[in-house]
Design an enzyme around this catalytic site. Sequence first.
Site: not given
Length: 265
Positions: A137, A203, A224, A102, A169
């Site tokens: 992510k 960004e 962005d 598995r 950012k």
Amino acid sequence: MTAKKEFWHDIDELLKLAIAEDIATGDITSKLIIPKDLKCKAAFVARQPGVMAGNGVISHFYEMLDSNIKVTGIVDEGHHFTEGRVLAEIEGNAISILSGERTALNILQRMCGVATITNTYVKAIEGTKAKIYDTRKTAPGLRALDKLAVYLGGGVNHRKGLYDMVLIKDNHIALAGRENAIANVSWAVRKAKEGTNLRIEVEVDNLEQLKEVLNEEPDFVLLDNMDSDSLREAVVMTSKYCEENSLKHPFLEASGNVSLGTVRK
């Protein structure tokens, strides 16, 4: 295509956790039902077409589980396969093979899936100079597998985490601005350069910010959530402005509003 060496330490730790999580003191069902010396041979077979990723990982996994298990990769990493294709064969102790089945399948399914969708995006921009990068992510603990799969699918690996590259950012600017009235994208790049020699990305949300930050010569600029017309204008403006002012030309990155339907445009 071979796997990047940089991933193997993290993958090794991940596999140890996988063994502890699923097998722990042993596969009790297999131990009770199957003769301990029984040998068998098994195959991993594709149920749909895709791109191969993970044979090296499952081979290492079974080596950790039972050094006498032999795993033979049939489809090379990074190569396409068809439905019904045997991806890998495995031979050895039956209990060991079943105990790891598995986890091995989970690894292959995830990595082949990531490699396949990555390759779909790579094919969609074929003939351009653009590249498909990955992101942070990822599911916690699985980043090394995902990034390796992206690489095997023809994509390019971005930073590994928060520690190996600066990425400024809007949240960083907003929080810095609570105590500093002059905090903006240009200030943030200058501030970062004072404290590190790592690559710096920043960004921007619009073309005004882009022009402002080009003067600070970051390594990357993340554009962005811009539409395709704005992205096109950003590319032209960056080239022209950097050439006119003898500035280092940063890599430009498009993030947000990207799908298979829009990526080539």
